[in-house]
Design a protein around this motif. Structure first.
Motif, PDB file in Angstrom:
ATOM      1  N   ASP A 291      -2.531  -9.911 -51.354  1.00 19.68           N
ATOM      2  CA  ASP A 291      -3.554  -9.553 -52.334  1.00 19.68           C
ATOM      3  C   ASP A 291      -4.585  -8.671 -51.631  1.00 19.68           C
ATOM      4  OD1 ASP A 291      -5.486  -9.335 -54.286  1.00 19.68           O
ATOM      5  OD2 ASP A 291      -5.294 -11.407 -54.971  1.00 19.68           O
ATOM      6  N   ILE A 292      -4.271  -7.374 -51.572  1.00 18.84           N
ATOM      7  CA  ILE A 292      -5.132  -6.432 -50.865  1.00 18.84           C
ATOM      8  C   ILE A 292      -6.490  -6.321 -51.556  1.00 18.84           C
ATOM      9  CG2 ILE A 292      -5.358  -4.057 -50.036  1.00 18.84           C
ATOM     10  CD1 ILE A 292      -2.290  -3.885 -50.086  1.00 18.84           C
ATOM     11  N   ASN A 293      -6.475  -6.294 -52.869  1.00 21.34           N
ATOM     12  CA  ASN A 293      -7.733  -6.150 -53.607  1.00 21.34           C
ATOM     13  C   ASN A 293      -8.699  -7.282 -53.274  1.00 21.34           C
ATOM     14  OD1 ASN A 293      -9.506  -5.103 -55.745  1.00 21.34           O
ATOM     15  ND2 ASN A 293      -8.958  -7.004 -56.793  1.00 21.34           N
ATOM     16  N   ARG A 294      -8.194  -8.486 -53.219  1.00 17.47           N
ATOM     17  CA  ARG A 294      -9.052  -9.626 -52.893  1.00 17.47           C
ATOM     18  C   ARG A 294      -9.613  -9.502 -51.485  1.00 17.47           C
ATOM     19  NH1 ARG A 294      -7.253 -15.989 -53.586  1.00 17.47           N
ATOM     20  NH2 ARG A 294      -9.293 -16.905 -53.109  1.00 17.47           N
ATOM     21  N   ALA A 295      -8.779  -9.068 -50.537  1.00 21.15           N
ATOM     22  CA  ALA A 295      -9.232  -8.908 -49.157  1.00 21.15           C
ATOM     23  C   ALA A 295     -10.307  -7.837 -49.058  1.00 21.15           C
ATOM     24  CB  ALA A 295      -8.044  -8.566 -48.262  1.00 21.15           C
ATOM     25  N   LEU A 296     -10.095  -6.709 -49.741  1.00 27.10           N
ATOM     26  CA  LEU A 296     -11.088  -5.631 -49.690  1.00 27.10           C
ATOM     27  C   LEU A 296     -12.387  -6.034 -50.386  1.00 27.10           C
ATOM     28  CD1 LEU A 296      -8.910  -2.429 -50.275  1.00 27.10           C
ATOM     29  CD2 LEU A 296      -9.812  -3.348 -48.116  1.00 27.10           C
ATOM     30  N   SER A 315      -1.851  -2.469 -43.455  1.00 29.06           N
ATOM     31  CA  SER A 315      -0.989  -3.104 -44.454  1.00 29.06           C
ATOM     32  C   SER A 315       0.147  -2.174 -44.842  1.00 29.06           C
ATOM     33  CB  SER A 315      -1.817  -3.452 -45.708  1.00 29.06           C
ATOM     34  OG  SER A 315      -0.984  -3.927 -46.754  1.00 29.06           O
ATOM     35  N   ASP A 316       1.273  -2.772 -45.271  1.00 29.03           N
ATOM     36  CA  ASP A 316       2.371  -1.967 -45.804  1.00 29.03           C
ATOM     37  C   ASP A 316       2.144  -1.624 -47.278  1.00 29.03           C
ATOM     38  OD1 ASP A 316       2.876  -4.398 -47.026  1.00 29.03           O
ATOM     39  OD2 ASP A 316       4.659  -4.848 -45.840  1.00 29.03           O
ATOM     40  N   LEU A 317       1.004  -2.077 -47.829  1.00 29.40           N
ATOM     41  CA  LEU A 317       0.518  -1.684 -49.162  1.00 29.40           C
ATOM     42  C   LEU A 317       1.331  -2.246 -50.316  1.00 29.40           C
ATOM     43  CD1 LEU A 317      -0.471   2.050 -48.531  1.00 29.40           C
ATOM     44  CD2 LEU A 317      -1.921   0.017 -48.398  1.00 29.40           C
ATOM     45  N   TYR A 318       2.167  -3.247 -50.070  1.00 29.69           N
ATOM     46  CA  TYR A 318       2.842  -3.905 -51.182  1.00 29.69           C
ATOM     47  C   TYR A 318       1.858  -4.877 -51.821  1.00 29.69           C
ATOM     48  CZ  TYR A 318       7.325  -1.916 -49.822  1.00 29.69           C
ATOM     49  OH  TYR A 318       8.350  -1.042 -49.543  1.00 29.69           O
ATOM     50  N   GLU A 319       1.150  -4.383 -52.814  1.00 30.85           N
ATOM     51  CA  GLU A 319       0.053  -5.123 -53.416  1.00 30.85           C
ATOM     52  C   GLU A 319       0.548  -6.119 -54.447  1.00 30.85           C
ATOM     53  OE1 GLU A 319      -2.528  -6.443 -53.327  1.00 30.85           O
ATOM     54  OE2 GLU A 319      -4.208  -5.527 -54.372  1.00 30.85           O
ATOM     55  N   GLY A 320       0.122  -7.379 -54.276  1.00 30.24           N
ATOM     56  CA  GLY A 320       0.435  -8.396 -55.267  1.00 30.24           C
ATOM     57  C   GLY A 320      -0.741  -8.673 -56.177  1.00 30.24           C
ATOM     58  N   GLY A 321      -1.876  -8.028 -55.885  1.00 28.47           N
ATOM     59  CA  GLY A 321      -3.068  -8.217 -56.701  1.00 28.47           C
ATOM     60  C   GLY A 321      -3.185  -7.139 -57.765  1.00 28.47           C
ATOM     61  N   ARG A 323      -3.737  -3.534 -58.717  1.00 31.28           N
ATOM     62  CA  ARG A 323      -3.644  -2.235 -58.059  1.00 31.28           C
ATOM     63  C   ARG A 323      -4.835  -1.341 -58.371  1.00 31.28           C
ATOM     64  NH1 ARG A 323      -2.004   2.918 -59.487  1.00 31.28           N
ATOM     65  NH2 ARG A 323      -1.052   4.141 -57.817  1.00 31.28           N
ATOM     66  N   ASN A 324      -5.152  -1.174 -59.659  1.00 25.78           N
ATOM     67  CA  ASN A 324      -6.230  -0.260 -60.033  1.00 25.78           C
ATOM     68  C   ASN A 324      -7.569  -0.706 -59.462  1.00 25.78           C
ATOM     69  OD1 ASN A 324      -4.485   1.408 -61.424  1.00 25.78           O
ATOM     70  ND2 ASN A 324      -4.825   0.402 -63.401  1.00 25.78           N
ATOM     71  N   GLU A 357       3.896   4.704 -53.532  1.00 23.52           N
ATOM     72  CA  GLU A 357       2.989   5.038 -54.635  1.00 23.52           C
ATOM     73  C   GLU A 357       1.544   4.721 -54.255  1.00 23.52           C
ATOM     74  OE1 GLU A 357       2.259   3.938 -59.367  1.00 23.52           O
ATOM     75  OE2 GLU A 357       4.028   3.191 -58.312  1.00 23.52           O
ATOM     76  N   HIS A 358       1.335   3.557 -53.660  1.00 20.64           N
ATOM     77  CA  HIS A 358      -0.013   3.198 -53.232  1.00 20.64           C
ATOM     78  C   HIS A 358      -0.493   4.097 -52.098  1.00 20.64           C
ATOM     79  CE1 HIS A 358       0.362  -1.167 -54.920  1.00 20.64           C
ATOM     80  NE2 HIS A 358       0.078  -0.267 -55.852  1.00 20.64           N
TER      81      HIS A 358
END
Length: 396
Positions: A291-296, A315-321, A323-324, A357-358
């Motif tokens: 969950d990159i968004n939560r971390a940021l 990160s390898d940017l595979y976001e589970g949170g 995206r936008n 894409e990310h």
């Protein structure tokens, strides 16, 4: 025509040596065509290779549909002997590759939970990653040995990386504090010339430097804020190791305030453990979601001086949170003055599989995503501190 029949023009000794090498490469199957028999040390080397890469009986792999060669069996003593053999016959760099292949092909991870096995292996970054992934399953009798193995690798990395990192970043901090009335030895000639090109006198072929730009001397009270935000999913194991070491090095510099945050679907702040990267590593939990968004969001909440802050997302940017929301958060940090760096990996292996894409979306925001080697990392951080273009590798 056999391999042996193809030789004869280079002399008998040269031919024998070439056949010997081909025999070791081909593995001695009846179809190898060398007709070469091995003895002594060569036979022992061949046996060590055959145990890992040979075509003998194939055991259960534990993973459906995937076969592995079987030469070591499930016996810890035989594996320990094999580990000793390969350290005798091959250089450390080759031993490390063979160990990684053995863990992958023969399913030896469970045996690493035994202290005598850990004492026999050649420790490297990849082994540390494997141990960290086994941390929760590790019995108490093994944990101290595992910590000793990890500490040995970490100390070697610090010796290799710390001096250049401190020197590079100290120079960047000095240059980032520019002054307009420098002493002669503090003049930044490249920037001074660029700023005074309009004062060029062609008849004298010279520039009149009406404005001098110099390097400032960063005082102990002038600090940059660095936030390392590290994805601890299983594919990022080597990056976690290197980032923890760099985090400890940065934290040792008085002019840089360093925060280290690791995340999967949860966020853990390990800043208070930065004085010992081994504690940091054993505070991570490799695997799980992302969950990159939560971390940021957490990192953003800790920023108090955005214009003096560098955020490094590894990160390898595979976001589970969301995206936008992640992209909006990066854009908001950049708009406030934060220097944002995205590293797909911090390791010697180059870019792993990653979400293209990310990566493209972040690049469009001015935060190009690229894999970074440990040797390049100080230069990347120096560029971010000085707010100049990052030295993105050509292959990125």
């Amino acid at each position: 025509m056999t391999v042996a029949e193809g030789y004869g023009a280079g002399g008998a000794d040269a031919d024998r040596e070439r056949l010997r090498r081909w025999r070791l490469v081909l593995g001695g199957d009846t179809a190898d065509g060398t007709g070469c028999a091995l003895s002594g040390r060569d036979a022992a080397m061949d046996g060590a290779l055959a145990a890992l890469y040979g075509k003998g009986e194939r055991p259960q792999t534990g993973r459906a549909g995937r076969e592995r060669s079987a030469g070591l069996g499930a016996s810890a003593p035989s594996v320990a002997r094999w580990l000793g053999d390969i350290r005798t016959y091959f250089p450390a760099s080759v031993v490390q590759v063979m160990q990684r292949d053995a863990i992958d092909r023969l399913g030896l991870s469970a045996l690493l939970l035994e202290p005598e096995m850990l004492e026999a292996v050649e420790a490297d970054v990849h082994l540390v990653g494997t141990l960290l992934s086994l941390n929760k399953a590790m019995p108490e009798t093994t944990k101290e040995t595992a910590r000793a193995v990890v500490r040995r690798v970490v100390e070697d990395l610090e010796k290799r990386l710390a001096t250049r990192t401190r020197a590079t970043l100290t120079g960047a901090l000095d240059r980032s504090a520019r002054i307009n009335r420098p002493r002669h030895h503090d003049i930044d000639w490249n920037r001074t010339i660029a700023a005074n090109l309009k004062h060029y006198l062609p008849e004298y072929r010279t520039i009149v430097p009406e404005r001098l730009i110099g390097y400032g001397r960063a005082s102990q009270s002038v600090k940059k804020e660095v936030v390392l935000c590290i994805d601890q999913s299983g594919s990022m194991a080597a990056s976690v190791v290197y980032a923890s070491v760099f985090g400890a090095v940065l934290a040792s510099m008085r002019s840089i305030s360093t925060r280290l945050v690791v995340f999967d679907t949860a966020v853990v702040d390990l800043t208070d453990q930065l004085d010992d990267p081994v504690d940091v590593l054993f505070g991570t939990q490799l695997g799980g979601g992302t969950d990159i968004n939560r971390a940021l969001a957490y990192c953003q909440s800790q920023i108090t001086r955005p214009a003096e802050t560098v955020v490094v997302l590894i990160s390898d940017l595979y976001e589970g949170g969301i995206r936008n929301e992640m992209l909006k958060r990066v854009a908001a940090m950049q708009a406030s003055g934060v220097q944002f760096v995205t590293l797909l990996a911090l390791s010697d292996e180059g870019a792993p599989a990653y979400d293209r894409e990310h990566a493209a979306a972040l690049a469009a925001l001015g935060a190009p995503a690229f894999a970074c080697t440990p040797d390049l990392f100080p230069d990347v951080m120096a560029a971010a501190i000085e707010k100049r273009p990052l030295p993105v590798p050509e292959t990125a």
